[in-house]
Write an enzyme that holds these catalytic residues in place. Sequence first.
Site, PDB file in Angstrom:
ATOM      1  N   THR A  99      33.811  37.595  40.540  1.00  0.00           N
ATOM      2  CA  THR A  99      34.841  36.651  40.974  1.00  0.00           C
ATOM      3  C   THR A  99      35.896  37.409  41.758  1.00  0.00           C
ATOM      4  OG1 THR A  99      34.461  35.141  39.131  1.00  0.00           O
ATOM      5  CG2 THR A  99      36.598  34.991  40.191  1.00  0.00           C
ATOM      6  N   PHE A 148      39.764  37.377  43.165  1.00  0.00           N
ATOM      7  CA  PHE A 148      41.081  36.817  42.884  1.00  0.00           C
ATOM      8  C   PHE A 148      42.016  37.194  44.022  1.00  0.00           C
ATOM      9  CE2 PHE A 148      38.931  37.521  38.931  1.00  0.00           C
ATOM     10  CZ  PHE A 148      39.281  36.447  38.125  1.00  0.00           C
TER      11      PHE A 148
END
Length: 375
Positions: free
Chosen positions: A276, A278
Site C-alpha cells: 500500500t 500512503f
Amino acid sequence: MYCPLESAMTQPKDSSDQQLTDALAPLRAEIDALDTQLIHLLNERARCALRVGDVKRKFGAEVFRPEREQQVVQKVQDNNPGPLKNESLATIWREVMSACRALEKSIEAAYLGPAGTFSEQALYAHFGHDVSGVPCTSIDEVFRAVEAGTVEYGIVPVENSTEGAVSRTLDLFLQTSLKISGEVALRVHHNLMNRTGNMADVKVVRAHPQALAQCQHWLTANYPHLERQPVSSNAEAARMASMDDSVAALAAESAANRYGLHIVHAHVEDDPHNRTRFAVIGRYETESSGSDQTSLVLSVPNKAGAVYQLLAPLAANGVSMCRFESRPARSGAWEYYFYVDVEGHQQDAPVARALEELRRNAAYFKVLGSYPTSR
Ligand SMILES: C=C(O[C@@H]1C=C(C(=O)O)C=C[C@H]1O)C(=O)O
C-alpha cells in the site's frame, strides 16, 4: 578439531559456560567500546542538527525537510560497505534523523487510527518514532485535522497493489489546498486473529473493506461460512475481536499485540506482494531531492482524442508517467478526473515545461505536490 557440541556434551556445564564467557569477553568489550564511540558521534551529530535548527529559525525556514532526509539516506546507502543491508541502514538513519529533528522541533501527524493500523506504521516509517501520532476515525478527519492546523501533517492511504485506488483519498485531494510532501510504500500483511486462538466460536470476520477485498479468495477457500463485515479500520476490527469471541479480525501483527489477540493464520493476503502506498499531506512544499515524482489531477472535455492530446506534452518533453488513475467527475456526463504521477520534480525544467502545456490544455489542472519517490 574443536567441536563445540561434543565438548559441551563431554565437559561439565560450568566449564563450557566459562569457555563461552571467555570467548565472548573480548568481542563484547569491542562492542562496548564501539558503542561508546557511536554515542559520542550520535551526540555530535545531534549538536550539529541543533545548529542547523538555529540557522533555520533565523531564516524562518521549515525544520523538517523530507527531501534532505531522502538525500541523507541515499548517501548512507551509497557509502555502505556492508555487511549491514541498505534497508537496515535506512531504518536506523530514519530514527537517528527523527531523534535529531525532535531536538529542534516536535511534529504532530494525524493518521487513520486507531493505533495499530498500517497508516500508523507508515507514519513511523516516514517520520521515525520521535513524532506524536494523532489517530483519526476517518480519512476525512485526517484531512480536516491538517487543514484546521490541529496537526502539521497527515498520512492517508492512496493505493493498494491488489485493490487499486483508495477512492475517498482521491476525492479529498480534489477539494483540499494541502500538498503531498512525501510518500511511503509498505508491504502489507494481513493476519486472521481472535481472542482465543480457536476459530470454533467465530461467526463473523471484520476488517476494513480494502483488507476484506485483499483476502477474499483466501477467506472463500478457508472460511466460506464466516460473514464478512466491513468496519472503519483493521485495528478497530481487532479491538472489537478482543471483546467478542464470535468475532475474528484481519489486521496487522501489531494490532494482535496491542489488543492481546492470537494470530490463527498469518499472511493471508491473496497477493504475497501486497503493498500500500500512503501520502504525507501538509502545507510544506518539498524541494527537489534528485529522485522525485509529481502528482497531478486533470480533466478534459468529453470529446474524441482529448485524453491523448492532454498527455502528449509529457511524451514531447520526455517526462515518464508512472501512474494513471481515473475517477468519475460526478457531473453525470461521463466526465472524469485523471490522477497522474510523473517522474521528476515540478521545478525540473522538462517537468515544468510539460506541466505548463498540460495546464493550458486541461479543463481542470492541479499539482498535488512533488516529493521524493518511495523505494
Ligand atoms: C538537520 C536538518 O534538519 C532535519 C534533520 C535532518 C537530519 O537529522 O539529518 C535532516 C533534515 C531535516 O528534516 C537539516 O536540514 O540538515
